[in-house]
Design a protein around this motif. Sequence first.
Motif, PDB file in Angstrom:
ATOM      1  N   SER A  24       0.854  -1.189   0.000  1.00  0.00           N
ATOM      2  CA  SER A  24       0.000   0.000   0.000  1.00  0.00           C
ATOM      3  C   SER A  24       0.890   1.239   0.000  1.00  0.00           C
ATOM      4  CB  SER A  24      -0.878   0.014   1.245  1.00  0.00           C
ATOM      5  OG  SER A  24      -0.065   0.094   2.406  1.00  0.00           O
ATOM      6  N   GLY A  25       0.332   2.347  -0.368  1.00  0.00           N
ATOM      7  CA  GLY A  25       1.104   3.579  -0.332  1.00  0.00           C
ATOM      8  C   GLY A  25       1.710   3.908  -1.677  1.00  0.00           C
ATOM      9  N   ARG A  26       2.188   5.125  -1.797  1.00  0.00           N
ATOM     10  CA  ARG A  26       2.706   5.601  -3.068  1.00  0.00           C
ATOM     11  C   ARG A  26       4.227   5.585  -3.124  1.00  0.00           C
ATOM     12  NH1 ARG A  26      -0.123  11.355  -3.292  1.00  0.00           N
ATOM     13  NH2 ARG A  26       0.526  11.281  -1.099  1.00  0.00           N
ATOM     14  N   THR A  27       4.865   5.005  -2.100  1.00  0.00           N
ATOM     15  CA  THR A  27       6.318   5.031  -2.057  1.00  0.00           C
ATOM     16  C   THR A  27       6.948   3.678  -2.349  1.00  0.00           C
ATOM     17  OG1 THR A  27       6.291   4.608   0.323  1.00  0.00           O
ATOM     18  CG2 THR A  27       6.300   6.911  -0.400  1.00  0.00           C
ATOM     19  N   PHE A  28       6.175   2.750  -2.891  1.00  0.00           N
ATOM     20  CA  PHE A  28       6.679   1.398  -3.141  1.00  0.00           C
ATOM     21  C   PHE A  28       7.948   1.426  -3.972  1.00  0.00           C
ATOM     22  CE2 PHE A  28       6.528  -3.085  -3.720  1.00  0.00           C
ATOM     23  CZ  PHE A  28       6.841  -3.339  -5.055  1.00  0.00           C
ATOM     24  N   SER A  29       8.000   2.274  -4.965  1.00  0.00           N
ATOM     25  CA  SER A  29       9.134   2.289  -5.892  1.00  0.00           C
ATOM     26  C   SER A  29      10.416   2.795  -5.242  1.00  0.00           C
ATOM     27  CB  SER A  29       8.804   3.144  -7.117  1.00  0.00           C
ATOM     28  OG  SER A  29       8.542   4.483  -6.731  1.00  0.00           O
ATOM     29  N   THR A  30      10.340   3.299  -4.030  1.00  0.00           N
ATOM     30  CA  THR A  30      11.543   3.778  -3.343  1.00  0.00           C
ATOM     31  C   THR A  30      12.099   2.744  -2.371  1.00  0.00           C
ATOM     32  OG1 THR A  30      10.341   4.817  -1.506  1.00  0.00           O
ATOM     33  CG2 THR A  30      10.706   6.148  -3.488  1.00  0.00           C
ATOM     34  N   TYR A  31      11.490   1.566  -2.348  1.00  0.00           N
ATOM     35  CA  TYR A  31      11.934   0.516  -1.444  1.00  0.00           C
ATOM     36  C   TYR A  31      12.447  -0.690  -2.220  1.00  0.00           C
ATOM     37  CZ  TYR A  31       9.876   2.805   2.599  1.00  0.00           C
ATOM     38  OH  TYR A  31       9.589   3.686   3.601  1.00  0.00           O
ATOM     39  N   ARG A  49      16.157 -10.967  -2.993  1.00  0.00           N
ATOM     40  CA  ARG A  49      15.858  -9.548  -2.879  1.00  0.00           C
ATOM     41  C   ARG A  49      16.035  -8.873  -4.229  1.00  0.00           C
ATOM     42  NH1 ARG A  49      21.255  -9.363  -0.262  1.00  0.00           N
ATOM     43  NH2 ARG A  49      22.594  -7.907  -1.389  1.00  0.00           N
ATOM     44  N   ILE A  50      15.396  -7.720  -4.366  1.00  0.00           N
ATOM     45  CA  ILE A  50      15.482  -6.943  -5.596  1.00  0.00           C
ATOM     46  C   ILE A  50      15.575  -5.476  -5.214  1.00  0.00           C
ATOM     47  CG2 ILE A  50      12.948  -6.835  -5.838  1.00  0.00           C
ATOM     48  CD1 ILE A  50      13.423  -7.022  -8.907  1.00  0.00           C
ATOM     49  N   ALA A  51      16.420  -4.750  -5.919  1.00  0.00           N
ATOM     50  CA  ALA A  51      16.635  -3.338  -5.609  1.00  0.00           C
ATOM     51  C   ALA A  51      15.418  -2.488  -5.975  1.00  0.00           C
ATOM     52  CB  ALA A  51      17.868  -2.827  -6.346  1.00  0.00           C
ATOM     53  N   TRP A  52      15.343  -1.297  -5.383  1.00  0.00           N
ATOM     54  CA  TRP A  52      14.212  -0.407  -5.625  1.00  0.00           C
ATOM     55  C   TRP A  52      14.089  -0.031  -7.087  1.00  0.00           C
ATOM     56  CZ3 TRP A  52      14.939   4.533  -7.589  1.00  0.00           C
ATOM     57  CH2 TRP A  52      16.272   4.974  -7.646  1.00  0.00           C
ATOM     58  N   ASN A  53      15.237   0.037  -7.785  1.00  0.00           N
ATOM     59  CA  ASN A  53      15.242   0.459  -9.192  1.00  0.00           C
ATOM     60  C   ASN A  53      15.230  -0.713 -10.158  1.00  0.00           C
ATOM     61  OD1 ASN A  53      17.773  -0.526  -8.790  1.00  0.00           O
ATOM     62  ND2 ASN A  53      18.829   1.422  -9.084  1.00  0.00           N
ATOM     63  N   ASN A  54      15.035  -1.913  -9.635  1.00  0.00           N
ATOM     64  CA  ASN A  54      14.882  -3.106 -10.476  1.00  0.00           C
ATOM     65  C   ASN A  54      16.180  -3.521 -11.173  1.00  0.00           C
ATOM     66  OD1 ASN A  54      13.189  -5.163 -11.208  1.00  0.00           O
ATOM     67  ND2 ASN A  54      11.922  -3.960 -12.592  1.00  0.00           N
TER      68      ASN A  54
END
Length: 127
Positions: A24-31, A49-54
């Motif tokens: 949930s939330g709009r900050t998923f892409s920063t994690y 694991r996978i980095a925030w920037n894929n």
Amino acid sequence: VQLQASGGGLVQAGGSLKLSCTASGRTFSTYGMAWFRQAPGKEREFVARIAWNNISTNYADSVKGRFTISRDNAKNTVYLQMNSLTSEDTAIYFCAAFSRLRPWSDSLRRADGMDYWGTGTQVTVSS
């Protein structure tokens, strides 16, 4: 960040399963996102694991070549594709999120390296 894992179930050895974890939330892409698992009587262990920037991924040796982690930032979802499952993969699988400010290191293989945890989903592999 609130995380909800799904997709677990009962599968025969050699089979496949795909787990999802929606945030949930709009900050998923920063994690950055990770999967851990915990079998009965055992400690929680790192899976992938996978980095925030894929850009980067990392796997436990026990699942390398069989599991694939991916993410869709537009859907706030991280996936774990699991192939060639064995009874050793039976566990509760948890998704977790870690800040992009954390260094990309082995510290992210530890449970205390995560910032948020989601619910678990049970995976049972029958032999």
